[in-house]
Design an enzyme around this catalytic site. Sequence first.
Site, PDB file in Angstrom:
ATOM      1  CB  SER A 164      -8.591   2.450   5.237  1.00 42.87           C
ATOM      2  OG  SER A 164      -8.873   3.985   5.418  1.00 42.87           O
ATOM      3  CB  SER A 219      -7.034   5.258   2.332  1.00 43.40           C
ATOM      4  OG  SER A 219      -6.383   4.404   3.328  1.00 43.40           O
ATOM      5  CE  LYS A 278      -3.558   2.377   2.621  1.00 40.41           C
ATOM      6  NZ  LYS A 278      -4.344   2.472   3.815  1.00 40.41           N
TER       7      LYS A 278
END
Length: 443
Positions: free
Chosen positions: A201, A177, A122
């Site tokens: 997220s 996210s 990520k």
Amino acid sequence: MVAAALARIERADPHLCAFVEVWGEEALRRAGELDARLDRRGGAGQVDARIDRMGQAGEVDTRLDRMGRAGEVDTRLDRMGRAGEVDTRLDRMGQAGEVDTRLGGLGPGPSLALAGVPIAVKGRNGLRAAGPLLAAGGVAVGATSVPGPGTPWQTWGLGAGGRTVNPWRADRTPGGSSAGAAAAVAAGLVPLATGGDGAGSVRIPAAWCGVLGLKTTSGRLPSGDRTGLAVPGVLARSAADAGLWWAVVSGEPVPAEAALPVTAAWSPDLGFAGPDPEPVALARAAVERLEAAGVVRLVRPRVPLRLTDPGPAWLALRTAGADPARADLAGTDLAGADLAGADLAGAERVRAENDRRLAGVFGEAELLLTPTAPTDPHGHEGPGERYSTSLTWAFNLSGHPALSMPAGFGSDGCPAGLQLVAPHGREALLLAVAGAAETRVKG
């Protein structure tokens, strides 16, 4: 596997925009080193059962069948402007005619449980937390997209080529996210992608992209978030894949089968959230399938669960001297929010009271089941006045582990998720129940 993953990324990512960086040359070099190492250890020429479990060797991908879409041709990439091109799931995953012969974890030397498995991390700084995965033989192929600047909401991603799109509908966001992570796993570009979950997220994009997403117990794994709200997580195509990730990062054994049925309590709204009817109906239908298959047994707590809305408390705890533009807010829907005037004492009172109420539920049931998100995936213009986190951030506040698993499809053609929440430290239970659901539930 790594070369095949890179080829899939090259083909699909101009449409998905799931990656901000692709590390092709370095990934191939790393894969070559692992091949040589495995040859020296006598692993070459054997089929790695772990990679079979990841659906990479002659195994038909049954994700969509498990989501109730058996017999339907996957047209995700067609909907992204690739009409006329039949891109099957097996091809996108490197399954067609490909037999991966790597075998990790055999012979003398350190275990290589992820030998040769392509993983995505990520964001550009994701390698910092990927050390255990790389030590286990995983090969980082790139950094996935996270939200860019300019919005206070974080359920989107900005890849190298533009906004990340939902693999099921290009006009919808994948959530965030961990946006690119979910999109990359859902499209079959990689079998595993790391995420971070500060308010939902990992779980929200997992739900909206139709994959599995695990948020770990607060404090169990290292986290750069000093508030303790944001924790590491993973997005995967199956519980077995996520279980292998968990074994590597936690040092625990691969989760064993659960003693079924597992007792579970159902809450459509946690007592405050006000979700839309369709995500609730889809999650409830998934629960009924689990019950019919003998995976769970629903129990009704003596005191119905009614949590206090954790939003103001979450905001206050996040404040604690934080700049709302800080990178650690990128794990939430609320980067850029006005965090002035935090009531820390009030936040701790809410946390303590919600913890007490959750303890009451877990005194009577092993799991708590809810919809993952209160709405279907929103468009790229944003969620409007709705907080996508309303059903997830309570468990960042309480620290409980939680998992989102696919719950079917809404009328818009996009996936929805069922959230499983367990007592602290019971990640293995979540993964075992998700695994049982994958094998027992049909359609």
